[in-house]
Every structure is written in structure tokens, then in C-alpha cells.
Write a protein that holds these residues in place. Sequence first.
Motif, PDB file in Angstrom:
ATOM      1  N   SER A 121       0.811  -1.219   0.000  1.00  0.00           N
ATOM      2  CA  SER A 121       0.000   0.000   0.000  1.00  0.00           C
ATOM      3  C   SER A 121       0.845   1.270   0.000  1.00  0.00           C
ATOM      4  O   SER A 121       0.420   2.304  -0.513  1.00  0.00           O
ATOM      5  CB  SER A 121      -0.928   0.001   1.229  1.00  0.00           C
ATOM      6  OG  SER A 121      -0.162  -0.105   2.429  1.00  0.00           O
ATOM      7  N   VAL A 132      -3.311  -0.566 -10.540  1.00  0.00           N
ATOM      8  CA  VAL A 132      -2.252   0.298 -10.058  1.00  0.00           C
ATOM      9  C   VAL A 132      -2.541   1.760 -10.408  1.00  0.00           C
ATOM     10  O   VAL A 132      -2.205   2.670  -9.649  1.00  0.00           O
ATOM     11  CB  VAL A 132      -0.891  -0.146 -10.637  1.00  0.00           C
ATOM     12  CG1 VAL A 132       0.194   0.854 -10.295  1.00  0.00           C
ATOM     13  CG2 VAL A 132      -0.526  -1.525 -10.115  1.00  0.00           C
ATOM     14  N   GLN A 165      -4.482   3.338  -7.729  1.00  0.00           N
ATOM     15  CA  GLN A 165      -3.638   3.600  -6.567  1.00  0.00           C
ATOM     16  C   GLN A 165      -2.780   4.851  -6.766  1.00  0.00           C
ATOM     17  O   GLN A 165      -2.616   5.665  -5.853  1.00  0.00           O
ATOM     18  CB  GLN A 165      -2.742   2.400  -6.274  1.00  0.00           C
ATOM     19  CG  GLN A 165      -3.482   1.174  -5.786  1.00  0.00           C
ATOM     20  CD  GLN A 165      -2.538   0.068  -5.348  1.00  0.00           C
ATOM     21  OE1 GLN A 165      -1.325   0.159  -5.517  1.00  0.00           O
ATOM     22  NE2 GLN A 165      -3.094  -0.988  -4.781  1.00  0.00           N
TER      23      GLN A 165
END
Length: 329
Positions: free
Chosen positions: A61, A89, A92
Motif C-alpha cells: 500500500s 495500479v 492507486q
Amino acid sequence: MVMATRRERSKELKKDRRFDSTGAAHEGIKTVAIEKFCEFSTSSVTCVCIVTWNMNGKASSGDMAELIGWHRRFDLLAVGLQEVPKLDVGVQLQAALAETHCLLAAATMQSLQLFVFGPKNSEPFAKETRVDKHAVRGCGGLVGRKKGAVGVHIEFNGIRMVFISCHLSAHARNVEERNSQCRHISHSLFSKDGNPCWRHCHVTVWMGDLNYRLQGISTHRARSLIRKNLHNLLTRKDQLLWEAERGEVFDGYCEGRLSFKPTYKYNVGSNNYDTSYKMMPSWTDRILFKIDSSSGIDAVLHSYESIDRVKTSDHKPVRAHLCLKVKSV
């Protein structure tokens, strides 16, 4: 016997091999110095942060925040990823950048991905945005881990740029295969319509797991030099620099000095090289750039570094900070 420095060796090579197999002159890869301070006025600069990382199918994370850093002193951010795990991804990265930047373009080809971000609300200033991909056959890849390249073409602040993220064939013996893959990518990317627009760009950036290795030295000797912080002496053994000197790849491109340790292969979860000693430590992960001499662009490289805090992969990420300015007429 004292080993020659990279600069001395480069001079020797240029004396011996100033021409390629066709008789054409070539420059090889030019090593550029890191300048800590930008001399350009802030009103006329586009600063670009470039990151490449082979994720080895894993992520934590906190990795995305480490990649982009905590001081967002850049306009554009280009993140090239290889061996990306089966999770989003891009989401993120967007979450980590939510307060300062927005996604301008993304190019993906399975585990090979590239994202370009700009300042929040800068979408109207990003012009001629295009994406493309090109797969190559290659040795040493696992199922689902694609070899080839993805690219983003974008104009931002009047500067036309192409970012290319690639993953080339593995193993030290496959030098010629990597050279061939570079040529195929160069000829094929953004050329499907017969108009290779990226070749007319002001700035071209290649990043990725190029997979060129060290050769002509034992792994024990290489590791000994690294432990003594003498890894700068290993650059004369770097396949990529040798192939560029021969005029085979990346002629006329620039790269920062390799002041950081080789980025592969580490034991996952540590800063220790592969304890089986099966793999030679190598600078497989690189960032190269080329400025069109007729573009009127000045460029300063402010950093070129590995991110050793990230330990979830057997590769270390590499990050560069490049500032660009359109010369006044």
C-alpha cells in the motif's frame, strides 16, 4: 591494475569505434551531470518526474507514495511499470496524487503499463495526446508478463514529448535480441498510420526494465566492488553503454551518471542482493532521454536515483527529475 573511469573508457571507445557497421558516425549514450539547482525561471519551466519500476508481480500500500515522493515539485509525472500485479495500479497512483495531480494519459499492455499525470485541472493544456503499444517476442519472460513497449505522446506547455516504457528480453546472453527489440519498437510505435509522429517530438524519454547486464566480470568481484561503494567502476562492464558505443541502440540519448547501486537482483523484502549468487547485480532499470537539437529546448537533469526504501520487488525503482525550457528567441 586500476580500472579506468567511465569517462576515460568512454573516450577510449569513441576513439576506437566512432562509426557503426554501416560507416555512419554515432555518439553513443552521453552521460550528463546532475545539477541540484534549476537556473530556469519558474514561469518558463516544465519539470518532469520520471519513474520506472519492475514490480515483480507484487505491491504494498505504501509503494505508490514512495514512487512519486513527498515533495511534488514537478509538473508532469510519468510512471512506467513492468510486471504489474493483477490490481488497478492506476487507481492507486491517482489516489496518491489526488491533492496535486490528475491523470492525463495511460497506455497499458497487460503487465506493461505507463501513466502520465499533470497538475490538477491541466487537462485543457494537454494536447495531441495519443497512446500506443507494441509487443515483442522475448526470452526469459513468465506467462502473463508481457515484453515490448507502451507509449504516450503528449504536448504540454508547447513541448511535444513521447514517453516510452519497455520491458526487453532477460538474461545476459540475449544482447542482440534486446538490440533488435529496441529497433523494432522505435520503428513501430506510433507508426501504424504511416506517420511516426514521435520522431518529430522535442523530447523523447525511454524508461523501463531494459535488461542489459554486466559482463566480463565475475559476480563475486562485482559484489565486492559494490560493498566497497566502488560500483562506479562497474559501468565499463555495462552492456547497454557498450552497445550504444557500438551504435546499436540509443544513439545520441542522454543518461544521468550511474551513481546508485545496480538495481537488480535483490532478495525481496531487503536491500541485499540475491544470496544464491545466481544473478549478477546489474543496472537493468534505466531512464534515457533525447532532446531534438532543432527544438529550441534546454534541459537540466536534477536527479537520477534508485528508491531503496521500496523492497517488495527484486528490482529497485529508478527515478529522474528533468526540467525543460523553451529557449527565448
